[in-house]
Structures are given as C-alpha cells and as structure tokens.
Design a protein around this motif. Structure first.
Motif, PDB file in Angstrom:
ATOM      1  N   HIS A 293       0.851  -1.190   0.000  1.00 13.12           N
ATOM      2  CA  HIS A 293       0.000   0.000   0.000  1.00 13.12           C
ATOM      3  C   HIS A 293       0.889   1.243   0.000  1.00 13.12           C
ATOM      4  O   HIS A 293       1.772   1.395   0.842  1.00 13.12           O
ATOM      5  CB  HIS A 293      -0.914   0.008   1.222  1.00 13.12           C
ATOM      6  N   PRO A 294       0.699   2.161  -0.933  1.00 15.52           N
ATOM      7  CA  PRO A 294       1.623   3.297  -1.084  1.00 15.52           C
ATOM      8  C   PRO A 294       1.716   4.209   0.129  1.00 15.52           C
ATOM      9  O   PRO A 294       2.765   4.785   0.381  1.00 15.52           O
ATOM     10  CB  PRO A 294       1.055   4.055  -2.294  1.00 15.52           C
ATOM     11  N   GLN A 295       0.617   4.369   0.901  1.00 16.18           N
ATOM     12  CA  GLN A 295       0.670   5.233   2.082  1.00 16.18           C
ATOM     13  C   GLN A 295       0.989   4.452   3.364  1.00 16.18           C
ATOM     14  O   GLN A 295       1.831   4.877   4.154  1.00 16.18           O
ATOM     15  CB  GLN A 295      -0.658   5.984   2.269  1.00 16.18           C
ATOM     16  N   VAL A 296       0.321   3.339   3.574  1.00 14.89           N
ATOM     17  CA  VAL A 296       0.535   2.567   4.809  1.00 14.89           C
ATOM     18  C   VAL A 296       1.977   2.073   4.899  1.00 14.89           C
ATOM     19  O   VAL A 296       2.581   2.061   5.974  1.00 14.89           O
ATOM     20  CB  VAL A 296      -0.444   1.380   4.888  1.00 14.89           C
ATOM     21  N   SER A 297       2.557   1.700   3.768  1.00 16.51           N
ATOM     22  CA  SER A 297       3.948   1.221   3.772  1.00 16.51           C
ATOM     23  C   SER A 297       4.908   2.305   4.239  1.00 16.51           C
ATOM     24  O   SER A 297       6.009   2.005   4.705  1.00 16.51           O
ATOM     25  CB  SER A 297       4.345   0.763   2.365  1.00 16.51           C
TER      26      SER A 297
END
Length: 273
Positions: free
Chosen positions: A94-98
């Motif tokens: 996930h681009p934000q959660v990562s």
C-alpha cells in the motif's frame, strides 16, 4: 458646424417631485427584495428538510448493507488465513501505509492473521479496527484494537469526543518496538510525508482522531479491497519486461552491425581478387 443647445434646468417644485418618486421606487424595490428573500429562505428550509430526510434514508441503507456485507467479510477472512503473509504483504504494497512500516515492524506483522473494521451501529458515531495476531516473539496480545468515537452519540470512556483509544501493548522483554524504533534513525525509503514515524507509533497515538489519515486509509481503502494491494507485484512486473526488451534490441543492433562489418570485409577481398 452647429451645436445642439443644452436644455436649461428647471428650478422649483419638480426637483422635489423627482426625489419623492425615487424614494417611492426604492421603497418598492426593498419590499420586493425582502419578499424574495423570505421566499428563498422558505425554499432553503424545504431543501434542508429533504437533505436531512435523505441522510436518514441513506443511513438506513448503509446499515442494511453493512449487515449484508458482514458474512462476505467473514468468509473472506477465513479464506485469507489460507494465504501466508496476506495482510503484511497488502500493508507493504500500500503506497501510504507502507510509509510508516519499519523493517522490524514488517517482521512483527507477519504474525497478523486477520484484520477487521467494525463500524458502530449508527455508522456516524465511529468505528474500530481490530488486528488479530498469532503467537509471536514481540507481544502477548492476541488482538490489538484502535477505536474511534467521532461524535457525542457514542462518547468515549472519559466522555470526551471526538476521541480514539488503543489497546495497551504487552511487549515481551526486550521486544518493545515502539521504544526501539523511535530512538533509531528512520530510513524508510517509501515514507511519504507522514506525521507518524512507525506503525506502532501511529497505533499508540490518539491526539487527533478526526484527522487520522492512516486509520481512514485502512477503513476506506485497504479493508474493502485488500486483494488489489496483495497482487500489486504481479502488476508491476511489466516495466521490467520492457527494459529487457530494450536490452535485447540493443544486442540485436550490435549483432547486425557486426554482420555488416564482416560482409564489407568479404566484399573487399573479392575486389582484391
């Protein structure tokens, strides 16, 4: 060239008559404007009443479909357990959660076997996110919950709202990632301007529940369709294939140049003969 003579101004009563007429016209306009504003206000009240009724109807529909979706989510959770590291892979992709995941936290999240989001009955008042874990070397908890109370309809334990609460993490000796990760340099290359330094920093922080971007991403994006993030690597393979094709094309051009060179030498030999 002759000029048109200007009309002379008239003195006396007519001036007062014009003033009275203007005042009368202005009064009429004010009355007309006031009447129009009253009618607009009445229309706006009708619109507001319809919007409120629509909100109530939409809420009932949401509640209905939340109940209908629940068995599907439960079935999906059981199927997910058959896929090793499903949730941690979805988080990492996930681009934000990562952006808030440290490498050691990723190791810890390999024990995450179930994620679920539960909206409160009236939906508007809040929701909770439950993280279910297998036995792991980091903490004793089987379930970690972050809960959000967003209006007075469901006040938190201390009566304040909006508010959020987090399960206290029972860290095993020497395994407190929150302490360890907050004291070392952060080198996550995927970090995207997040106010949180690590995942467990986000989980434990309850200072601004209304603007909790990570919680909203989990609730509204990751939870409804985690499969799209679990499968991300398969989708991203294509650019690598294009690079390989470019390399193959370069090799082909080099081979052709080499063959052309050999042909030229043969032609020169023929000419010598």
């Amino acid at each position: 060239m002759s000029s048109v003579p200007k009309r002379a101004k008239l003195d006396g009563a007519p001036a007062d008559g014009n003033t009275a007429a203007s005042a009368s016209a202005a009064a009429g306009n004010n009355e007309e404007e006031s009447e129009a504003l009253e009618q607009i206000d009445a229309c706006q009240n009708e619109i507001d009443a319809l919007n409120e009724k629509a909100s109530e109807e939409i809420l009932k529909v949401e509640q209905k479909y939340n109940k209908l979706r629940k068995p599907c989510y439960e079935k999906r959770s059981e199927l997910v357990k058959r896929i090793p590291n499903f949730w941690v892979t979805s988080f990492i992709n996930h681009p934000q959660v990562s952006g808030i995941l440290d490498e050691e936290e990723e190791e810890c999240l390999h024990a995450l076997n179930k994620l679920e989001v539960e909206e409160f009955e009236d939906i508007k008042s809040g929701y909770r996110i439950n993280f279910h874990f297998d036995e792991n070397p980091y903490f004793e908890n089987k379930v970690l919950t972050k809960e959000f109370h967003l209006n007075s309809a469901a006040a938190s334990e201390n009566g304040d709202w909006p508010a959020s609460t987090s399960t206290p993490i029972n860290w095993k000796e020497g395994k407190n990632l929150l302490k360890q990760l907050l004291t070392k340099p952060y080198v996550n290359k995927k970090k995207r301007h997040s106010e949180y330094k690590t995942f467990f920093d986000w989980f434990s922080d309850n200072t601004d529940p209304v603007n909790d971007e990570i919680a909203e991403l989990i609730k509204d994006d990751l939870w409804p369709n985690p499969l799209q993030y679990y499968l991300v690597p398969d989708i991203e393979v294509e650019p690598e294939d294009e690079e390989d094709n470019d390399d193959n094309e370069e090799e082909t051009f080099e081979d052709e140049d080499g063959e052309d060179g050999e042909g030229d030498e043969d032609d020169e030999d023929d000419d010598d003969k």
